[in-house]
Write an enzyme that holds these catalytic residues in place. Structure first.
Site: not given
Lengths: 501, 501
Positions: A44, A107
Site C-alpha cells: 500500500c 499512508h
C-alpha cells in the site's frame, strides 16, 4: 478512487462469479475497462507514493535497503515519509488553481509537518494517516487519529464517531467518507468560481480486518465481511457517480478513475478479495500482487463500453492528469509515467485492437527489480513469496497455488535464465515458456535488453522506509488537547525496521 | 451449442483478460449469463450422454465399475454406447414433429446401428462419432470417420476435405460445421411447413490438440492454437446468431443455449482454456472440472443483460425443452432435470436476487459420489485428482494449484468430516471451512442429509463403459466401399478397459 487491497478478480466484469459490483460494472460500461493496469508496488504505502509522484518507489524512496528484496510500508512507528523533494500531483494541481481534497487513508508518513497531506497540496483532508490498525491500548501505542484538515478530530476505535467494532467487523467510516465526497463535489459544483477540483477518495474498509457499516452487514451473497465491504464501496461509488451524472457540467468535465493500490491480500483468506485467475496476491511480484481492477469514466471523451489491454500503471495517471490540466511535467527528475490520453480517448470499438503504447512494467520488491513485462511477455529475474519459516506458520501469499521454481520460499535468482510467461495465453503464470524454444530466446532477448537499460539508467532515491522509532507514532497530533486525546511521547529511539518478507 | 473442453473463465464476461469472445459476450448481453451452471460430468462422453438424457451418468450408464471412482469415456475401442433403453431429447422432439440435426462430435458410441445418431432422433448428422483422435495409420487403427447422415463421407486426416494438419494445428472443420448449421437453419426457416427444429451444434476444435482454420491462425492475442480456435468458434457463433437475428420469425421463436461439456483441460497446458478462479480442471470434481460458461438467448422471452447465480446443470435443459415443446416427461425413470423456465423467463433486473430453485448438484467420478453442492455450500466426501505415479510423470489436472487435503493424489475419503467450501465467498475452493465452526456444522448437516437421501434412492444404471474391443472401432462404416476406405475388421476380443485415473 483508490481501493485498499481490492483484487483484480473482484470486479463483476473481471469474472467474479457473484457479480455484486453492479455499480462499478455500470461505470465500466459507461466508460473504459483497463484489463492490464498495474500498481507500482504490491504494497500500500509505496503504491500510494507512486500514484501521487508518478515515479517508481525505488525513485521516490518508498523502499527499504535494510534487507534485499523485502517489502516495506508505513507502520505506526515509521520515522520516514514522503520526501519534500518529491513533487506530488496534488501540489502541481494546487499550484495550477485546483481545489484538492483527500478523503480516507494517506499512508505516506505522520508526526512531522512535512508529511501531512495539507502540507502536500491537499487543501482539505478527512481521514487517517494510516490504515485502521489496532486497537491499541493508548498507552504503549496510540490509536490511529482521524484528521479534518490540519487537526485531529478523534481516534479510530475510541471516538464514538469513528468506532470500529472488531468482533462484528462494523464501522461507519465508509459512509462518512462517502458523505464527505458528495459534500465536497456538490460544494465545488455550486461555487461561483468554477474552480476545478481534484478529489482523491480512498476508503480503507477492504483492508483486513475489513469492516462495513451495519446497514451492509449480510448484504453480500459471499457471506463474508469482505463481501459486504465490497458491496458497500460499490454502493458508495454509485452514489458519488450519481452526483456527477446528475450535474451536466460535472458529467461533461470530470474524469473519474477507479483502481486499487495492490492485489488482493490472499493471506487474509476469506476476509480478502479475489485475484481471479492471477497468481498469488499482495506482497508478491506475480500478477496477483500487481494487476488491478481499473475503470476510466468520462462520457464526453471516453467511448462507452470500451476496454483496453494496454499495459499501463497507476503512475501513468500523473502525466495523464498533467496533460489534461494543461500543465508541464517537472524536468529535473525521471518519471515512470506515460500519458494515457491516446488510449483513453481513442474511442475504439468493441473489436479492441490491443495496446497503443509500448510500455514496459517493472516489478520491484524493495530494492530489487524482480520482473519485467513488455507486450505479452514477462520475465522473472528473481522469484520470492515469503520465507519458508513464515510459510510453515501458515502465512501464505499464494494459498492453493504452487508453481515449481516460481512461487519460491527463498529469494531465488534467475538472471541467466529468467522464468518467462506469455501473460495473454497464460495470465495465471502457470506455464513457464520452455527455455529451448525460439519464443523463449526471442522474448528473453527483448526483455533482457529492457531490464538492462532500465537498471543502467536507474538512480535510486534515498530510501525512507529504513528507520523506525516509537516516538514517531501519533502520540499528540495537533488538536489532541481539546479532545483530551494527547498521549505522552516516549524518548526517541530510532532503530532499523524489521521487514520479515 | 456445446463446446468441447472450453473453460468457465474463457468467456470475456467471466473474466478472461484478453476478452476475445466478443460475439459470445454480445449474445450474453442480449440474453442471460448463467454463472453457476454445471456439466453432469468432468468428461466429454458422460457429459454428452447426460445432456441428451437429462440423467446423471450413474443412471444412464455412462460410467465404469472396472475401478472405483475412475473417469471413463468413449475411446475408439469402446464396445458400449448409449443404451437403447435411454430416451434422448432428440427422440422426444422427433416424435413431436421436430426436425433434428447434430453437427459435430457425437461421442456416444459407434460401430453398432443403435448407437448411431440417425437411429436416436437425429434426422440429419454431419460430424464424427468421436473426437479428432489420431492420426491413425489405418492399419492398426482406423481414422475417425466423418458422417453425413447414415453414411461415412470420409475420414479425418486422410480425406482432403477433413484434413487436420497436426503440426500446424490447422483444419477447416469448424468452418464446415458452421456452414452446415447456417444451411440447416436457413433451410428450416424457408420451408413452408413451419416445422420446428432442434439443432445440436458441437464442434470439437477446442479439444486438444486444438485446431483452427488457416484464416484464424494468429487471430488471437493469446498466440496459441487454443486462443485462435476460441476466436474461431466465437466468430462462428456470431455468424449463426446473425442468421437467427436477421430472420424475425426465427429471432422471435428460437431459444439458443451455449455451454461446454466439461471444464478446461488444464492438463494440456497452453493448448487449453482457462477456468478463471476455479480449482483444477477437466477430469476432477472440483469447480474447474464441472462449472461451465453458459448463455441463454431468446430476446422475446429472456430479458437482455440479465444473469443468474441459480445452481443449474446441462441436464436441466432436458426438462426445460420438454416443457417448452409442450411435451410430457417420460414417467418410468428418474430424472436429474429441473425446468429452468422460471429462472430464464423471470425477466429479473440487474439487481439479481439469487437462486430461485433449490437445486443440488451431485459431483460423480465414475461410480462414486465425490461431492454435493446445495446453495453456496459444497461438501467433498471424496477427493482425488490423479494417481501420484501419473503426476510424477507430469500429468497434472491442477497445474499451479495444490490445496492440502483437497487436491489429493490418492482417492481420499472424507465421509465423516467432509471438506466444505462456501463457493460464493471462495469459488476457488482454497479455504476449507474450519470444522469447529457453527457454519461447518450447520452446512454439513444439510449436505449430509441431501447426499444420504440421494444415495438411498439411487438405482445405478448398467455401466456401458467397462468393455473395450478393438473390433468395435470404425473399421468399415456404411459408405466406406464407395470411398475405398473400408478396413478389415479384426476378430472380436473384448477386454476390460483400462481407466488410469
Amino acid at each position: 478512487m483508490l481501493m485498499d487491497d481490492m483484487g483484480w478478480g473482484d470486479l463483476g466484469l473481471n469474472g467474479d462469479p457473484s457479480r455484486e459490483t453492479v455499480r462499478l460494472d455500470q461505470m465500466a460500461r459507461e466508460g473504459m475497462l483497463l484489463t492490464d493496469f498495474y500498481a507500482a508496488s504490491p504494497l500500500c504505502s509505496p503504491s500510494r507514493a507512486s500514484l501521487l509522484t508518478g515515479r517508481l518507489p525505488i525513485r521516490n524512496g518508498f523502499y527499504t535497503t535494510n534487507v534485499k528484496a523485502r517489502n516495506s510500508y508505513v507502520p505506526q512507528e515509521m520515522l520516514g515519509g514522503i520526501a519534500t523533494s518529491e513533487i506530488l500531483i496534488s501540489e502541481l494541481l494546487a499550484w495550477a488553481g485546483y481545489r484538492n481534497k483527500i478523503i480516507g487513508k494517506w499512508h505516506l508518513g505522520h508526526s512531522r509537518p512535512e508529511y501531512h497531506p495539507v502540507a502536500r497540496g491537499f487543501h482539505e483532508y478527512f481521514g487517517t494517516p494510516n490504515v485502521h490498525f489496532g486497537p491499541y491500548d493508548d498507552v504503549k501505542t496510540p490509536n490511529v487519529p482521524v484528521f479534518r484538515d490540519q487537526r485531529m478530530v478523534g481516534r479510530l476505535f475510541e471516538s464514538k464517531e469513528f468506532a470500529i467494532d472488531r468482533r462484528r467487523q462494523l464501522s461507519n467510516l465508509t459512509q462518512l467518507y462517502t458523505e464527505e465526497a458528495i459534500d465536497f463535489i456538490r460544494r465545488q459544483s455550486a461555487s461561483r468560481s468554477c474552480q476545478p477540483f481534484f478529489l482523491y477518495w480512498t476508503p480503507d474498509s477492504l483492508h483486513a480486518p475489513t469492516f462495513r457499516s451495519a446497514a451492509f452487514a449480510g448484504s453480500s451473497s459471499k457471506a463474508s465481511s469482505y463481501g459486504d465491504a465490497l458491496v458497500e464501496v460499490d454502493h458508495s461509488v454509485g452514489r458519488i457517480m450519481d452526483v456527477i451524472r446528475g450535474d451536466p457540467r460535472l458529467a461533461q468535465n470530470t474524469l473519474v478513475f477507479f483502481t486499487s493500490d495492490n492485489g488482493a491480500a490472499l493471506v487474509s483468506k476469506t476476509d480478502a478479495g479475489s485475484n481471479g485467475p492471477l497468481l498469488c496476491g499482495k506482497q508478491t511480484t506475480f500478477e496477483g500482487g500487481f494487476r488491478e481492477p481499473a475503470i476510466a469514466w468520462w462520457p464526453s471523451r471516453i467511448a462507452p463500453d470500451t476496454r483496453t489491454a494496454q499495459v499501463a500503471s497507476q503512475m501513468d495517471l500523473f502525466r495523464t492528469i498533467v496533460n489534461l490540466a494543461g500543465l508541464e511535467m517537472p524536468l529535473n527528475r525521471t518519471y515512470d509515467s506515460n500519458d494515457l490520453g491516446p488510449v483513453l480517448f481513442a474511442n475504439r470499438s468493441e473489436s479492441g485492437e490491443g495496446a497503443q503504447l509500448n510500455s514496459s512494467m517493472f516489478f520491484y520488491r524493495g530494492d530489487t527489480l524482480m520482473a519485467v513485462r513488455n507486450g505479452p511477455y514477462k520475465a522473472h529475474y528473481w522469484t520470492f513469496t515469503n520465507p519458508i519459516e513464515e510459510f510453515r506458520r501458515g502465512i501464505d501469499y499464494c494459498p492453493g497455488s504452487a508453481v515449481a521454481n516460481v512461487t519460491t520460499h527463498r529469494l531465488t535468482p534467475h538472471q541467466k535464465a529468467p522464468v518467462l510467461f506469455h501473460l495473454v495465453r497464460d495470465p495465471g503464470e502457470r506455464y513457464p515458456i520452455p527455455r529451448w524454444t525460439a519464443e523463449y530466446k526471442w522474448a528473453k532477448r527483448q526483455l533482457d535488453a529492457i531490464a538492462e537499460q532500465h537498471q543502467a539508467e536507474m538512480q535510486p532515491g534515498v530510501p525512507v522506509l529504513n528507520i523506525c522509532d516509537r516516538a514517531a507514532m501519533n502520540w499528540a497530533p495537533e488538536g489532541c488537547e481539546q479532545l483530551k486525546m494527547c498521549l505522552p511521547k516516549p524518548i526517541s529511539a530510532p532503530y532499523h525496521c524489521d521487514w520479515p518478507h
